[in-house]
Design a protein around this motif. Structure first.
Motif, mmCIF file in Angstrom:
data_model
loop_
_atom_site.group_PDB
_atom_site.id
_atom_site.type_symbol
_atom_site.label_atom_id
_atom_site.label_comp_id
_atom_site.label_asym_id
_atom_site.label_seq_id
_atom_site.Cartn_x
_atom_site.Cartn_y
_atom_site.Cartn_z
ATOM 1 N N LEU A 77 0.233 31.430 -30.190
ATOM 2 C CA LEU A 77 -0.605 32.543 -30.000
ATOM 3 C C LEU A 77 -1.832 32.520 -30.821
ATOM 4 O O LEU A 77 -2.715 33.283 -30.664
ATOM 5 C CB LEU A 77 0.475 33.511 -30.828
ATOM 6 C CG LEU A 77 1.907 33.922 -30.018
ATOM 7 C CD1 LEU A 77 2.758 34.840 -30.573
ATOM 8 C CD2 LEU A 77 1.358 34.499 -28.435
ATOM 9 N N ALA A 78 -1.869 31.745 -32.000
ATOM 10 C CA ALA A 78 -3.051 31.711 -32.828
ATOM 11 C C ALA A 78 -3.996 30.926 -31.893
ATOM 12 O O ALA A 78 -5.249 31.471 -31.936
ATOM 13 C CB ALA A 78 -2.729 30.883 -34.212
ATOM 14 N N MET A 79 -3.658 29.890 -31.156
ATOM 15 C CA MET A 79 -4.680 29.329 -30.371
ATOM 16 C C MET A 79 -5.187 30.429 -29.214
ATOM 17 O O MET A 79 -6.439 30.280 -28.978
ATOM 18 C CB MET A 79 -3.940 28.062 -29.769
ATOM 19 C CG MET A 79 -5.090 27.272 -28.919
ATOM 20 S SD MET A 79 -6.488 26.659 -29.913
ATOM 21 C CE MET A 79 -5.404 25.408 -31.262
ATOM 22 N N ALA A 80 -4.441 31.030 -28.776
ATOM 23 C CA ALA A 80 -4.687 32.053 -27.628
ATOM 24 C C ALA A 80 -5.473 33.081 -28.270
ATOM 25 O O ALA A 80 -6.844 33.576 -27.614
ATOM 26 C CB ALA A 80 -3.298 32.683 -26.965
ATOM 27 N N PHE A 81 -5.044 33.667 -29.325
ATOM 28 C CA PHE A 81 -6.036 35.142 -29.546
ATOM 29 C C PHE A 81 -7.089 34.503 -30.819
ATOM 30 O O PHE A 81 -8.072 35.718 -30.731
ATOM 31 C CB PHE A 81 -4.961 36.026 -30.349
ATOM 32 C CG PHE A 81 -4.108 36.590 -29.185
ATOM 33 C CD1 PHE A 81 -4.488 37.429 -28.003
ATOM 34 C CD2 PHE A 81 -2.724 36.249 -29.288
ATOM 35 C CE1 PHE A 81 -3.631 37.873 -27.254
ATOM 36 C CE2 PHE A 81 -2.085 36.546 -28.337
ATOM 37 C CZ PHE A 81 -2.302 37.481 -27.158
ATOM 38 N N ILE A 82 -7.275 33.525 -31.337
ATOM 39 C CA ILE A 82 -8.284 33.341 -32.143
ATOM 40 C C ILE A 82 -9.280 32.317 -31.370
ATOM 41 O O ILE A 82 -10.433 32.667 -31.148
ATOM 42 C CB ILE A 82 -7.744 32.488 -33.534
ATOM 43 C CG1 ILE A 82 -6.566 33.441 -34.269
ATOM 44 C CG2 ILE A 82 -8.917 32.000 -34.311
ATOM 45 C CD1 ILE A 82 -6.056 32.499 -35.554
ATOM 46 N N THR A 333 -7.480 29.992 -19.340
ATOM 47 C CA THR A 333 -7.472 31.032 -20.376
ATOM 48 C C THR A 333 -6.445 30.757 -21.591
ATOM 49 O O THR A 333 -5.607 30.053 -21.190
ATOM 50 C CB THR A 333 -7.327 32.309 -19.743
ATOM 51 O OG1 THR A 333 -5.977 32.436 -19.440
ATOM 52 C CG2 THR A 333 -8.119 32.457 -18.308
ATOM 53 N N ASP A 334 -6.664 31.545 -22.495
ATOM 54 C CA ASP A 334 -5.772 31.938 -23.285
ATOM 55 C C ASP A 334 -4.165 32.061 -23.056
ATOM 56 O O ASP A 334 -3.330 32.078 -23.719
ATOM 57 C CB ASP A 334 -6.058 32.577 -24.489
ATOM 58 C CG ASP A 334 -7.052 33.975 -24.078
ATOM 59 O OD1 ASP A 334 -7.242 33.842 -22.874
ATOM 60 O OD2 ASP A 334 -7.197 34.622 -24.830
ATOM 61 N N PHE A 335 -4.138 32.851 -21.709
ATOM 62 C CA PHE A 335 -2.817 33.185 -21.097
ATOM 63 C C PHE A 335 -1.897 31.952 -21.023
ATOM 64 O O PHE A 335 -0.756 32.166 -21.195
ATOM 65 C CB PHE A 335 -3.194 34.089 -20.082
ATOM 66 C CG PHE A 335 -1.953 34.724 -19.611
ATOM 67 C CD1 PHE A 335 -1.106 35.750 -20.505
ATOM 68 C CD2 PHE A 335 -1.196 34.365 -18.490
ATOM 69 C CE1 PHE A 335 -0.052 36.403 -20.041
ATOM 70 C CE2 PHE A 335 -0.023 35.354 -17.998
ATOM 71 C CZ PHE A 335 0.789 36.207 -18.837
ATOM 72 N N THR A 336 -2.388 31.010 -20.562
ATOM 73 C CA THR A 336 -1.573 29.698 -20.400
ATOM 74 C C THR A 336 -0.873 29.320 -22.035
ATOM 75 O O THR A 336 0.276 29.196 -21.729
ATOM 76 C CB THR A 336 -2.608 28.338 -20.327
ATOM 77 O OG1 THR A 336 -3.271 28.642 -19.019
ATOM 78 C CG2 THR A 336 -1.981 27.139 -20.311
ATOM 79 N N ALA A 337 -1.713 29.422 -23.143
ATOM 80 C CA ALA A 337 -1.066 29.436 -24.376
ATOM 81 C C ALA A 337 -0.125 30.408 -24.399
ATOM 82 O O ALA A 337 0.894 30.195 -25.209
ATOM 83 C CB ALA A 337 -2.086 29.308 -25.571
ATOM 84 N N VAL A 338 -0.384 31.632 -24.143
ATOM 85 C CA VAL A 338 0.761 32.763 -24.485
ATOM 86 C C VAL A 338 2.163 32.246 -23.668
ATOM 87 O O VAL A 338 3.122 32.573 -24.136
ATOM 88 C CB VAL A 338 0.088 33.990 -23.877
ATOM 89 C CG1 VAL A 338 1.199 35.243 -23.965
ATOM 90 C CG2 VAL A 338 -1.066 34.563 -24.893
#
Ligand SMILES: Nc1nc2[nH]cnc2c(=O)[nH]1
Length: 462
Positions: A77-82, A333-338
């Protein structure tokens, strides 16, 4: 009424697109979900390998299982949102084996103190990222010696795998020797090793996880591993490891722990920097050969999850190289990490499977990951004796001494002697001077940041 529903749906869609920019990145939600699941399958072995390895160091396996999953959730989540990158974060394989077999069992440091060391290393990592002293750290240890550390730790991990799997055993005559092959458990390790290397050679996605599962199933089928009582259960308690790092922080103020902290810090720092740049290159985020600004944010995200992980009761985190499988599946995109974070949450209910992951099941993974770390050997300048001998000493001594403080000391002392003897002593002195002037400059920067507390805009400038 229908119109109202339409407007609400559109608002949600707009929020989703604004947040994840999936369309703008030329991807689709379906592709991002598939990419997230692909990455998770490739890395999910860590959920079972981490508790087995840290269990050998005396940590409660159930608690480490939960700590691993929660650290994965925070990290992704940190990787996605930061950083907004499709990169998954979890406790790294390698640093956990190093933590258990070298720091705790080899050096005799209690696991509680070692965990406090991980916590301090993660604070240092965050400080270096926030103060943007990346270059100072990158230059602090000669590149050849850094490469040698990675190689030495790789050899150490592989040696541990050979020992855990029973392939290499102790010998009164020659110190170590090959097994007698009479123990069927050893054959289980050999089976796992062959299956996993075949899958890797055939580039099968999730090869490590499939190899691990195949070895565990073979163990259960042959009666070498007891059948688990169930597959799904309630979440184990985190209490045995939660907060232990903070409660033991007073034990880290000695030279031995200072070396351990520095090794954790340097290995995570270089691993994350290298992995993020490699993955960003693969995803096409690097334009005109310029370092993307998200690398700093990725380091910040990793340091955040490392802090959280050490509080939960896990070893240093890493930006997982396995994220390349999700990126290859189209994740941009960050959605992958989510999605990976959601998978980690779901996995919390599968703790009974831990019972089938014995040391024979994890041994093949340790041996193979050791081989992955060998590639750094190509970065050592073998043509200059004054450099190569120090690198050689480090590589040799990491697996043979089981004590990283000696290895680093051997390496730095021999490096200083050979460099001075070769008339290149000034290089060492210049390095110390630049470190000192940077430390003055950044201590004033640190004060500025502290005075500006409450203003988080600096995250954008990392
Ligand atoms: N980059 C990286 N990827 C990993 N995958 C599993 N462990 C690791 C690690 O320590 N570093």
């Amino acid at each position: 009424m229908d119109k109202n529903i339409d407007i609400a749906t559109e608002k949600r869609t707009n929020w989703f697109e604004r947040q994840f920019k999936i369309k703008a990145s030329g991807s689709t939600i379906k592709t991002e979900i598939i990419a997230g699941i692909t990455t998770f399958i490739a890395m999910s072995y860590i959920l079972f390998v981490n508790p087995t390895i840290l269990g050998d160091a005396g940590l409660d396996k159930g608690a480490v299982f939960v700590a691993t999953a929660l650290t994965g959730v925070v990290g992704c989540l940190a990787m996605a949102f930061i950083a907004n990158y499709p990169i998954a974060v979890a406790p790294g394989l390698g640093s956990n084996a190093f933590f258990a077999y070298s720091v705790v069992l080899g050096m005799g440091i209690p696991w509680q103190t070692a965990l406090a060391g991980v916590f301090v290393a993660s604070l240092l990592f965050m400080l270096v990222t926030v103060l943007k002293v990346r270059e100072v750290v990158i230059n602090a240890i000669p590149a050849n010696l850094k490469a040698a550390m990675a190689v030495g730790i790789g050899l150490f991990i592989a040696f541990t795998g050979l020992k855990q799997g029973g392939i290499v055993v102790g010998s009164a005559k020659s110190f170590v020797t090959i097994t007698s092959w009479s123990d069927p458990h050893v054959w289980l390790t050999v089976f796992g090793l062959i299956v996993t290397i075949v899958l890797l050679a055939r580039k099968v996605p999730g090869a490590l996880f499939i190899g691990l599962a195949a070895t565990a199933i073979m163990g259960v089928v042959t009666g070498l591993i007891a059948m688990p009582h169930s597959i799904i259960a309630s979440i184990p308690s985190l209490a045995p490891t939660f907060g232990v790092s903070i409660m033991n922080i007073h034990n880290v103020f000695n030279v031995q722990m200072a070396v351990v902290i520095l090794v954790f810090f340097f290995s995570v720092f270089f691993d994350t920097t290298g992995t993020v740049i490699g993955l960003a290159q693969q995803a096409g985020f690097i334009k005109d050969n310029k370092m993307p600004k998200e690398v700093g944010k990725a380091l910040f995200a990793d340091s955040t999850s490392m802090i959280a992980g050490s509080v939960f009761g896990s070893t240093p985190t890493a930006c997982y190289i396995e994220s390349s499988t999700g990126i290859a599946a189209g994740g941009r995109t960050d959605f992958t990490a989510v999605v990976v974070a959601i998978m980690f949450v779901l996995s919390l209910f599968f703790s009974p499977l831990l019972a089938v992951v014995t040391s024979q099941v994890t041994a093949p993974i340790l041996i193979i990951v050791g081989s992955f770390m060998m590639k750094s050997i190509a970065n050592i300048d073998w043509s200059e004796f004054e450099i190569s001998f120090a690198a050689f000493m480090i590589i040799l001594c990491v697996p043979l001494t089981y004590n990283i403080s000696y290895d680093l000391a051997f390496g730095l002392i021999t490096y200083t002697i050979t460099m001075i003897a070769a008339g290149k002593g000034k290089k060492c002195i210049r390095l110390c001077m630049s470190l000192r002037s940077y430390s003055y400059y950044y201590s004033s920067q640190c004060t500025n940041y502290l005075l500006n507390k409450g203003d988080y805009s600096w995250i954008n400038q990392l």
